[in-house]
Design an enzyme around this catalytic site. Structure first.
Site, PDB file in Angstrom:
ATOM      1  N   HIS A   1       0.848  -1.195   0.000  1.00 45.58           N
ATOM      2  CA  HIS A   1       0.000   0.000   0.000  1.00 45.58           C
ATOM      3  C   HIS A   1       0.875   1.232   0.000  1.00 45.58           C
ATOM      4  O   HIS A   1       2.098   1.133   0.041  1.00 45.58           O
ATOM      5  CB  HIS A   1      -1.018  -0.037   1.148  1.00 45.58           C
ATOM      6  CG  HIS A   1      -0.470   0.016   2.538  1.00 45.58           C
ATOM      7  ND1 HIS A   1       0.346  -0.956   3.076  1.00 45.58           N
ATOM      8  CD2 HIS A   1      -0.632   0.948   3.523  1.00 45.58           C
ATOM      9  CE1 HIS A   1       0.636  -0.639   4.325  1.00 45.58           C
ATOM     10  NE2 HIS A   1       0.068   0.513   4.612  1.00 45.58           N
TER      11      HIS A   1
ATOM     12  N   HIS B   1       1.352   3.867   2.061  1.00 43.90           N
ATOM     13  CA  HIS B   1       1.857   4.589   3.229  1.00 43.90           C
ATOM     14  C   HIS B   1       3.386   4.698   3.206  1.00 43.90           C
ATOM     15  O   HIS B   1       4.067   3.762   2.792  1.00 43.90           O
ATOM     16  CB  HIS B   1       1.388   3.910   4.525  1.00 43.90           C
ATOM     17  CG  HIS B   1      -0.049   4.192   4.845  1.00 43.90           C
ATOM     18  ND1 HIS B   1      -0.783   3.422   5.729  1.00 43.90           N
ATOM     19  CD2 HIS B   1      -0.881   5.157   4.402  1.00 43.90           C
ATOM     20  CE1 HIS B   1      -2.008   3.919   5.806  1.00 43.90           C
ATOM     21  NE2 HIS B   1      -2.102   4.956   5.010  1.00 43.90           N
TER      22      HIS B   1
ATOM     23  N   ASP C   1       5.641   4.382   5.395  1.00 47.06           N
ATOM     24  CA  ASP C   1       6.440   3.330   6.050  1.00 47.06           C
ATOM     25  C   ASP C   1       6.358   2.010   5.269  1.00 47.06           C
ATOM     26  O   ASP C   1       6.841   0.965   5.735  1.00 47.06           O
ATOM     27  CB  ASP C   1       6.028   3.131   7.518  1.00 47.06           C
ATOM     28  CG  ASP C   1       4.607   2.650   7.689  1.00 47.06           C
ATOM     29  OD1 ASP C   1       3.705   3.168   7.000  1.00 47.06           O
ATOM     30  OD2 ASP C   1       4.381   1.728   8.507  1.00 47.06           O
ATOM     31  N   HIS C   2       5.780   2.059   4.058  1.00 45.28           N
ATOM     32  CA  HIS C   2       5.712   0.867   3.199  1.00 45.28           C
ATOM     33  C   HIS C   2       6.281   1.105   1.808  1.00 45.28           C
ATOM     34  O   HIS C   2       6.750   0.172   1.163  1.00 45.28           O
ATOM     35  CB  HIS C   2       4.266   0.348   3.114  1.00 45.28           C
ATOM     36  CG  HIS C   2       3.789  -0.115   4.446  1.00 45.28           C
ATOM     37  ND1 HIS C   2       3.798  -1.441   4.819  1.00 45.28           N
ATOM     38  CD2 HIS C   2       3.379   0.576   5.531  1.00 45.28           C
ATOM     39  CE1 HIS C   2       3.388  -1.542   6.067  1.00 45.28           C
ATOM     40  NE2 HIS C   2       3.131  -0.324   6.527  1.00 45.28           N
TER      41      HIS C   2
ATOM     42  N   HIS D   1      -7.564  -0.796   5.259  1.00 43.67           N
ATOM     43  CA  HIS D   1      -6.569   0.087   5.897  1.00 43.67           C
ATOM     44  C   HIS D   1      -6.305   1.259   4.940  1.00 43.67           C
ATOM     45  O   HIS D   1      -6.384   2.417   5.327  1.00 43.67           O
ATOM     46  CB  HIS D   1      -5.320  -0.741   6.172  1.00 43.67           C
ATOM     47  CG  HIS D   1      -4.161   0.025   6.705  1.00 43.67           C
ATOM     48  ND1 HIS D   1      -4.134   0.543   7.975  1.00 43.67           N
ATOM     49  CD2 HIS D   1      -2.963   0.361   6.145  1.00 43.67           C
ATOM     50  CE1 HIS D   1      -2.963   1.165   8.166  1.00 43.67           C
ATOM     51  NE2 HIS D   1      -2.247   1.069   7.074  1.00 43.67           N
TER      52      HIS D   1
ATOM     53  N   ASP E   1      -0.370  -4.160   6.216  1.00 48.39           N
ATOM     54  CA  ASP E   1      -1.076  -3.660   7.402  1.00 48.39           C
ATOM     55  C   ASP E   1      -2.531  -4.114   7.412  1.00 48.39           C
ATOM     56  O   ASP E   1      -3.406  -3.403   7.926  1.00 48.39           O
ATOM     57  CB  ASP E   1      -1.026  -2.121   7.457  1.00 48.39           C
ATOM     58  CG  ASP E   1       0.344  -1.590   7.832  1.00 48.39           C
ATOM     59  OD1 ASP E   1       1.229  -2.389   8.159  1.00 48.39           O
ATOM     60  OD2 ASP E   1       0.514  -0.353   7.803  1.00 48.39           O
TER      61      ASP E   1
ATOM     62  N   HIS F   1       4.140  -5.051  11.083  1.00 48.74           N
ATOM     63  CA  HIS F   1       4.471  -4.332  12.328  1.00 48.74           C
ATOM     64  C   HIS F   1       4.525  -5.284  13.526  1.00 48.74           C
ATOM     65  O   HIS F   1       3.799  -6.281  13.569  1.00 48.74           O
ATOM     66  CB  HIS F   1       3.439  -3.248  12.651  1.00 48.74           C
ATOM     67  CG  HIS F   1       3.466  -2.076  11.721  1.00 48.74           C
ATOM     68  ND1 HIS F   1       4.237  -0.964  11.945  1.00 48.74           N
ATOM     69  CD2 HIS F   1       2.814  -1.855  10.554  1.00 48.74           C
ATOM     70  CE1 HIS F   1       4.050  -0.088  10.957  1.00 48.74           C
ATOM     71  NE2 HIS F   1       3.187  -0.605  10.094  1.00 48.74           N
TER      72      HIS F   1
HETATM   73 FE    FE Z   1       2.480   0.442   8.314  1.00 46.69          FE
HETATM   74 ZN    ZN Z   2      -0.081   1.461   6.668  1.00 44.11          ZN
END
Ligand code: FE
Ligand code: ZN
Length: 253
Positions: free
Chosen positions: A56, A58, A60-61, A113, A132, A170
């Site tokens: 996805h 985001h 942090d991805h 998400h 996530d 995570h």
């Molecule tokens: Fe994440």
């Molecule tokens: Zn995420």
């Protein structure tokens, strides 16, 4: 020949995943939470990076995509939404297939998400990278999608073979366990929570998990059975799920 997975911590609570198709030696990086850490691990392993597989958009991805491409020349595969923060070379969606050497990944639509979130499942090795969407004893927050969409996404993951190894993005498991114990008193959950707290005390990861373990103990997958507890008795399953999700969002544990 199998797929080998190498997991390592990134940022404060993300995991980085590098996997290699042993038949060809080609490697993929599932999401790019932290380019520096990922490039260091690649170097250590001596693997040749062929693909980034984004779940996805985001940061942090997908935030490390550009730096990793610059360093390795790999290609980026992901859902269209990743173009919000990165170029991609191939756009994929649920039902598509991605080859890494001889390893075939099925793309599973797991929106909720984020709207375009996807998971990657290697049926030959029974390995799933779920980003996530599904966590050990948890699930992703509903930033963009509805409870109904997320419930349907989780059902697609729950339908994978029981023994599937599930790589979640995570390490949220101890806090997920504290919440789970607040809505469920199942003995299997209590036993698992004890193991999780002990593992975290020792600094050990609680990822990966398995589909069987999550079906047995994850309060989000068990939402229909917890409906009364969360005030959603007699409601459709996705509403029970939504009530568990809402309870987690406001849980102070
Ligand atoms: Fe994440
Ligand atoms: Zn995420």
């Amino acid at each position: 020949m199998p797929l080998t997975v190498h997991q390592f911590p990134c940022l404060s609570d993300n995991y980085g995943f590098l996997c290699r198709d042993e038949a060809t030696g080609l490697a993929a990086c599932v999401d790019t939470p932290e380019a520096g850490a990922i490039l260091r691990e690649l170097n250590k392993l001596g693997w040749k990076l062929d693909l980034i597989l984004n779940t996805h958009w985001h940061p942090d991805h997908a935030g490390g995509n550009a730096e990793i491409v610059a360093a390795t020349g790999c290609k980026i595969v992901g859902p269209a939404e990743v173009t919000k923060i990165s170029v991609i070379d191939r756009e994929v969606r649920g039902g598509d297939e991605v080859m890494l050497g001889q390893t075939r990944f099925e793309v599973i639509e797991t929106g909720g998400h984020t709207l375009g979130h996807i998971a990657y499942f290697d049926p030959a090795d029974r390995i799933a990278f779920v980003g996530d969407t599904l966590f050990a004893l948890g699930c992703g927050r509903l930033f963009e999608g509805t409870a109904e969409q997320m419930w349907n996404s989780l059902q697609r993951l729950a339908a994978l073979p029981d023994e599937t190894t599930v790589y979640c993005a995570h390490e949220y498991t101890a806090s997920n366990a504290r919440f789970a114990l607040s809505v469920d008193d199942d003995p299997a959950l209590k036993a698992r929570a004890d193991q999780i707290f002990a593992a975290r005390e020792r600094g050990e990861p609680t990822v990966p998990t398995t589909i069987a373990l999550e079906k047995a103990t994850n309060p989000f997958l068990r939402a229909p059975r917890l409906a009364e507890r969360v005030g959603a008795g007699g409601e459709p399953d996705f509403k029970a799920f939504g009530a568990v999700r809402a309870a987690k969002d406001s849980f102070k544990g």
